[in-house]
Scaffold this active site. Structure first.
Site, PDB file in Angstrom:
ATOM      1  N   ARG A   1       4.950 -12.940   9.644  1.00  0.00           N
ATOM      2  CA  ARG A   1       5.644 -11.681   9.413  1.00  0.00           C
ATOM      3  C   ARG A   1       6.939 -11.676  10.217  1.00  0.00           C
ATOM      4  O   ARG A   1       7.126 -12.476  11.136  1.00  0.00           O
ATOM      5  CB  ARG A   1       4.769 -10.494   9.795  1.00  0.00           C
ATOM      6  CG  ARG A   1       4.419 -10.437  11.258  1.00  0.00           C
ATOM      7  CD  ARG A   1       3.439  -9.318  11.534  1.00  0.00           C
ATOM      8  NE  ARG A   1       4.051  -8.026  11.286  1.00  0.00           N
ATOM      9  CZ  ARG A   1       3.385  -6.871  11.305  1.00  0.00           C
ATOM     10  NH1 ARG A   1       2.077  -6.866  11.524  1.00  0.00           N
ATOM     11  NH2 ARG A   1       3.988  -5.722  11.096  1.00  0.00           N
TER      12      ARG A   1
ATOM     13  N   GLU B   1       0.868  -1.172   0.000  1.00  0.00           N
ATOM     14  CA  GLU B   1       0.000   0.000   0.000  1.00  0.00           C
ATOM     15  C   GLU B   1       0.911   1.229   0.000  1.00  0.00           C
ATOM     16  O   GLU B   1       1.809   1.325   0.842  1.00  0.00           O
ATOM     17  CB  GLU B   1      -0.884   0.005   1.244  1.00  0.00           C
ATOM     18  CG  GLU B   1      -1.861  -1.156   1.317  1.00  0.00           C
ATOM     19  CD  GLU B   1      -2.608  -1.175   2.640  1.00  0.00           C
ATOM     20  OE1 GLU B   1      -3.474  -0.304   2.836  1.00  0.00           O
ATOM     21  OE2 GLU B   1      -2.321  -2.056   3.466  1.00  0.00           O
TER      22      GLU B   1
ATOM     23  N   LYS C   1       3.540   1.306  10.597  1.00  0.00           N
ATOM     24  CA  LYS C   1       3.665   2.557   9.838  1.00  0.00           C
ATOM     25  C   LYS C   1       3.170   3.744  10.658  1.00  0.00           C
ATOM     26  O   LYS C   1       3.732   4.836  10.597  1.00  0.00           O
ATOM     27  CB  LYS C   1       2.883   2.460   8.528  1.00  0.00           C
ATOM     28  CG  LYS C   1       3.568   1.621   7.467  1.00  0.00           C
ATOM     29  CD  LYS C   1       2.770   1.637   6.175  1.00  0.00           C
ATOM     30  CE  LYS C   1       3.379   0.687   5.158  1.00  0.00           C
ATOM     31  NZ  LYS C   1       2.553   0.576   3.938  1.00  0.00           N
TER      32      LYS C   1
END
Length: 565
Positions: free
Chosen positions: A270, A43, A280
């Site tokens: 992850r 993204e 983020k």
């Protein structure tokens, strides 16, 4: 979350990881090799970080292994947070890591197709326009052990939903006034299946489509359908999307046409690295609150920050290789990453001489005004690295810690009455010192053996002395600003404490700056070129450097006791 020390043995034949095994099974069950296709789908709402390197290496690595195309697709469905700056930085990071994509694509390329499919779902009675606010929708979903409450608009006539959905698209309603929801199962134990929102009204300009759209698809709707449009065979994502897989498959089933590749979502753990955060939102807070100087600050866990710090693509790829592809989350030790960086830099970094805590040394019996250029090796680890010339003169700078007036026999550097070799130069003997009024040494005086020049082949040059120290010629040295970077946080998991702000764990000494002197060759090195400051550490020239101010970032210290298992 447990700690993980990667177990790696390059001599063993590598067994297939679980993703490779899935692909091999699919090939055995009829998938054609030329139908294999992957994608990396970031993204564009921030810079890529160390966690993304795993997804990048997995997807592009599989592309290399199976000679299959890999798309770089930007899942740009939220115009509130997305910018072209992030698109550009992501492309730069993927290229820097050494990977080549097949096509650059965007979820926004498919906005019309996604809208058309949504209309089809409404017509089939599988989607409806809900006029309730998002808070009520969330409340009606209840929890996994309690059935959800159906929206009063769930069974509204198809024609009504079609009309409202088109008017939503045309911008007739305000943000939050209504949304399009899929009609699935309000009793499902999987909360993602309880009539998820497919579209919301957002009257914000999009970085690619401008003001054309007033409604935007939700990630879950856009993501899987984008995979299908691109005919991605294996949609690989991190473990938090495991519960989204039934929804991914349900959406796919609504549009799938016989004979096409049916994309398959599979999840891997992850990657979390100690002393780093990868949220983020929290990275943006670090920037907003001036804890760091932007996304590419060398203390940041972003790829651009690691690049600026001096990490190499090979070291990061090797790190991911050693970590492996797991099904459950681990906390990877930062020391493993630094080990991989050190291991690669040892092979590729040019050895140079820089003094970071200088003290003047005068060779009293070296002729005043004389200078000579001495040959020194660039990198003993590289067969073809060659040599370069460095200037030598009567007045030098050496490291303050390399001299003691008096020391025991275990101190192998310069002391009064003792001998040491100057790297690639001569053997010198400490004679006397000058001090200031506070007792600090300002100048060391020494004598040299003029026949002891390194590489000259004389009997004196072959004489063994126990210590070798680095130096720079004072007359020729260039002043340098050296930024010594350390961990940004003082604890391994700075965001693990729910009741403590992660900013409370900021390391006040995460960067310290000193002024030193370097051999003049450092004027000409490129920004980002890997260097070893001999006997000090690995460094790289920073982008803040100018023609008169040379700035170098410490990448990692020279040695560490850490060894991967």
């Amino acid at each position: 979350m447990r700690h993980h020390k990667a177990n790696f043995n390059g001599r063993r034949k590598k067994s297939l990881n679980f993703i490779e095994q899935i692909i091999e099974d699919d090939l055995a069950n009829g998938l054609k090799r030329d139908q294999i296709r992957f994608r990396f789908p970031p993204e564009p709402n921030g810079y890529l970080h160390v966690g993304h390197t795993k997804a990048i290496c997995i997807n592009f690595g599989l592309g290399e292994k199976y000679n299959a195309p890999v798309n770089l697709r930007f899942d740009d469905t939220n115009p509130e947070k997305e910018e072209q700056e992030f698109v550009d930085s992501i492309m730069k990071d993927v290229e820097w890591l050494g990977f080549k994509w097949d096509k650059v694509l965007y979820a926004s390329d498919y906005f019309q197709q996604l809208y058309d499919w949504a209309v089809q779902l409404i017509k089939e009675g599988k989607a409806y326009v809900d006029e309730q606010p998002s808070e009520i929708i969330t409340e009606q979903r209840k929890n996994p052990t309690e059935p959800g409450v159906e929206s009063p608009y769930r069974n509204r006539p198809v024609e009504e939903s079609l009309d409202l959905f088109e008017r939503m698209k045309n911008g007739e309603f305000e943000e939050g006034a209504m949304s399009l929801r899929a009609k699935i199962d309000m009793t499902s134990p999987n909360m993602n299946m309880r009539d998820p929102v497919m579209y919301r009204i957002l009257k914000r300009p999009h970085h690619r489509t401008g003001t054309e759209w007033k409604i935007y698809p939700m990630y879950d709707w856009a993501h899987g359908e984008s995979d299908y449009i691109e005919q991605i065979s294996h949609s690989l994502c991190s473990l938090e999307f495991e519960n989204h897989r039934p929804l991914y498959n349900w959406y796919l089933d609504q549009v799938y046409e016989e004979g096409k590749v049916k994309n398959k979502q599979r999840e891997f753990a992850r990657m979390n690295v100690s002393y780093m955060i990868t949220s983020k939102r929290k990275l943006q807070r670090l920037i907003a609150e001036k804890a760091v100087n932007g996304w590419d600050d060398p203390r940041m866990p972003t790829i651009s920050g690691m690049r600026r710090k001096g990490f190499t693509p090979a070291s990061i790829r090797n790190f991911i290789e050693k970590v492996g592809v797991a099904k459950r989350e681990n906390l990877i030790e930062l020391q493993l990453l630094e080990f991989c960086v050190r291991e690669d830099l040892n092979k590729v970094a040019k050895r140079v001489m820089t003094v970071v805590d200088p003290v003047k040394l005068i060779i009293e019996n070296y002729p005043e005004g004389q200078e000579e250029w001495l040959e020194t090796e660039n990198n003993p680890e590289q067969e073809h690295a060659g040599t370069r010339e460095i200037p030598f003169s009567r007045e030098l700078y050496i490291e303050r810690e390399d001299f003691k007036e008096e020391a025991n026999n275990k101190f192998f550097r310069l002391k009064l009455g003792g001998e040491v070799r100057l790297k690639s130069a001569y053997i010198i003997k400490g004679e006397r010192v000058e001090k200031d009024e506070n007792g600090n040494i300002t100048t060391i005086y020494a004598t040299y053996d003029e026949k002891s020049k390194s590489g000259s082949g004389t009997e004196e040059s072959l004489r063994k002395v126990k210590g070798t120290i680095h130096w720079v010629s004072a007359k020729h040295a260039i002043p340098v600003e050296i930024r010594n970077y350390d961990k940004l946080f003082t604890v391994e998991q700075p965001d693990a404490e729910k009741d403590v702000d992660f900013l409370d764990f900021i390391n006040p000494d995460s960067v310290t700056t000193v002024q030193g002197f370097a051999e003049p060759n450092l004027k000409d090195v490129a920004v980002g070129e890997p260097l070893q400051f001999q006997r000090i550490g690995y460094f790289t020239k920073d982008q803040d450097s100018t023609d008169t101010n040379f700035v170098f970032n410490r990448t990692v210290t020279l040695k560490d006791s850490y060894k991967p298992e």
